[in-house]
Design a protein around this motif. Structure first.
Motif, short mmCIF file in Angstrom:
data_model
loop_
_atom_site.label_atom_id
_atom_site.label_comp_id
_atom_site.label_asym_id
_atom_site.label_seq_id
_atom_site.Cartn_x
_atom_site.Cartn_y
_atom_site.Cartn_z
N ALA A 1 0.82 -1.22 0.00
CA ALA A 1 0.00 0.00 0.00
C ALA A 1 0.86 1.27 0.00
CB ALA A 1 -0.93 0.00 1.20
N TRP A 2 2.10 1.18 0.50
CA TRP A 2 2.97 2.35 0.60
C TRP A 2 3.85 2.52 -0.65
CZ3 TRP A 2 2.19 5.89 4.20
CH2 TRP A 2 1.54 5.53 5.38
N LYS A 3 3.73 1.67 -1.67
CA LYS A 3 4.64 1.72 -2.82
C LYS A 3 4.53 3.00 -3.64
CE LYS A 3 6.23 -2.79 -3.92
NZ LYS A 3 6.31 -3.87 -4.85
N ASN A 4 3.35 3.42 -4.02
CA ASN A 4 3.19 4.57 -4.92
C ASN A 4 2.48 5.72 -4.23
OD1 ASN A 4 4.37 3.33 -7.19
ND2 ASN A 4 2.51 2.12 -7.47
N VAL A 5 2.93 6.10 -3.05
CA VAL A 5 2.32 7.22 -2.33
C VAL A 5 3.22 8.44 -2.42
CG1 VAL A 5 1.01 5.75 -0.76
CG2 VAL A 5 3.31 6.47 -0.12
N ASP A 6 2.65 9.61 -2.16
CA ASP A 6 3.39 10.86 -2.22
C ASP A 6 4.10 11.14 -0.90
OD1 ASP A 6 2.57 11.45 -4.82
OD2 ASP A 6 0.68 12.29 -4.09
N SER B 1 12.31 12.93 14.25
CA SER B 1 12.33 14.34 13.83
C SER B 1 12.77 14.54 12.38
CB SER B 1 13.21 15.17 14.77
OG SER B 1 12.71 15.11 16.08
N HIS B 2 12.70 13.51 11.56
CA HIS B 2 12.99 13.65 10.13
C HIS B 2 11.91 14.52 9.50
CE1 HIS B 2 14.85 12.47 6.35
NE2 HIS B 2 13.66 12.16 5.86
N GLY B 3 12.26 15.33 8.51
CA GLY B 3 11.34 16.32 7.97
C GLY B 3 10.44 15.89 6.83
N LEU B 4 10.58 14.66 6.33
CA LEU B 4 9.74 14.18 5.23
C LEU B 4 9.09 12.85 5.60
CD1 LEU B 4 11.98 14.83 2.09
CD2 LEU B 4 9.90 16.03 2.70
N ALA B 5 7.87 12.66 5.10
CA ALA B 5 7.17 11.41 5.35
C ALA B 5 6.27 11.09 4.17
CB ALA B 5 6.35 11.49 6.62
N TYR B 6 6.06 9.80 3.93
CA TYR B 6 5.07 9.36 2.95
C TYR B 6 3.70 9.49 3.59
CZ TYR B 6 9.18 7.20 0.84
OH TYR B 6 10.41 6.98 0.29
N PHE B 7 2.67 9.70 2.77
CA PHE B 7 1.33 9.81 3.35
C PHE B 7 0.28 9.23 2.42
CE2 PHE B 7 1.23 13.47 0.63
CZ PHE B 7 -0.11 13.66 0.32
N MET B 8 -0.82 8.78 3.02
CA MET B 8 -2.00 8.37 2.26
C MET B 8 -3.23 8.73 3.08
SD MET B 8 -2.32 4.25 2.51
CE MET B 8 -0.81 3.55 3.13
N GLN B 9 -4.30 9.03 2.39
CA GLN B 9 -5.54 9.41 3.06
C GLN B 9 -6.59 8.35 2.79
OE1 GLN B 9 -6.21 13.41 1.55
NE2 GLN B 9 -5.53 14.20 3.53
N ILE B 10 -7.26 7.92 3.87
CA ILE B 10 -8.28 6.88 3.77
C ILE B 10 -9.52 7.34 4.53
CG2 ILE B 10 -8.85 4.47 4.27
CD1 ILE B 10 -5.88 3.85 4.18
N SER C 1 10.01 8.76 6.02
CA SER C 1 10.78 8.38 4.84
C SER C 1 12.26 8.18 5.14
CB SER C 1 10.60 9.43 3.74
OG SER C 1 11.11 10.67 4.17
N SER C 2 12.65 8.34 6.39
CA SER C 2 14.04 8.08 6.78
C SER C 2 14.33 6.59 6.69
CB SER C 2 14.28 8.58 8.21
OG SER C 2 15.54 8.14 8.67
N LYS C 3 15.49 6.20 6.16
CA LYS C 3 15.85 4.79 6.03
C LYS C 3 16.04 4.12 7.38
CE LYS C 3 18.04 5.38 1.58
NZ LYS C 3 19.27 5.32 0.82
N ASN C 4 16.39 4.90 8.39
CA ASN C 4 16.66 4.33 9.72
C ASN C 4 15.42 4.25 10.61
OD1 ASN C 4 19.35 4.23 8.99
ND2 ASN C 4 19.76 6.26 9.80
N CYS C 5 14.30 4.85 10.20
CA CYS C 5 13.15 4.97 11.10
C CYS C 5 11.93 4.19 10.62
CB CYS C 5 12.79 6.45 11.29
SG CYS C 5 11.42 6.72 12.42
N SER C 6 11.27 4.63 9.58
CA SER C 6 10.02 4.07 9.03
C SER C 6 8.89 3.96 10.06
CB SER C 6 10.26 2.73 8.34
OG SER C 6 10.54 1.72 9.28
#
Length: 110
Positions: A59-64, A74-83, A99-104
Motif C-alpha cells: 500500500a505504501w509503494k506509490n504514495v506521495d 524528527s525527520h522532515g519528510l514522510a510518505y502519506f495516504m488518506q483513507i 521516509s528516513s531509512k533508519n526509522c520508518s
C-alpha cells in the motif's frame, strides 16, 4: 472446564454427601466423577495472525511525500495516504510513514 464423556455437556461441581468432597456431575445425564485431587490444565495462548488493515508494504509503494516532522526521529519528510475510515460526513484520516531509512515509523492524524 470438564465435559461429560457420555453427552458432551459441561460438567458442574457440587459437594458430595459429607460436604468435604467435591464431584463433577452432568446436569442432563447420571454421570458423576469424584474429584480426588487438584486438576490443573495449562493451555498455551495461540495468538491470531493480524491482517494489516492498510494493505501492508504494498500500500505504501506509490504514495506521495510531504513535509511533516516524524514524532520519533524528527525527520522532515514522510510518505502519506488518506483513507476514509469514518462516515462520509467526517474528514479523511491521513496516515504517515517516515521516509528516513533508519526509522520508518508510522502514525496517523485525524
Amino acid at each position: 472446564m470438564e465435559f461429560c464423556p457420555n453427552c458432551a455437556n459441561l460438567l458442574l461441581v457440587e459437594s458430595a454427601s459429607r460436604g468435604r468432597e467435591l464431584r463433577f456431575f452432568c446436569p442432563t445425564c447420571p454421570y458423576i466423577f469424584p474429584i480426588k485431587h487438584t486438576i490443573v490444565r495449562k493451555a498455551p495462548l495461540v495468538r491470531k495472525e493480524v491482517d494489516d488493515v492498510l494493505g501492508g508494504e504494498k500500500a505504501w509503494k506509490n504514495v506521495d511525500r510531504t513535509r511533516v516532522t516524524c514524532p520519533k526521529c524528527s525527520h522532515g519528510l514522510a510518505y502519506f495516504m488518506q483513507i476514509q475510515i469514518r462516515s462520509a460526513d467526517e474528514p479523511m484520516t491521513t496516515f504517515y510513514k517516515c521516509s528516513s531509512k533508519n526509522c520508518s515509523f508510522q502514525w496517523r492524524e485525524g
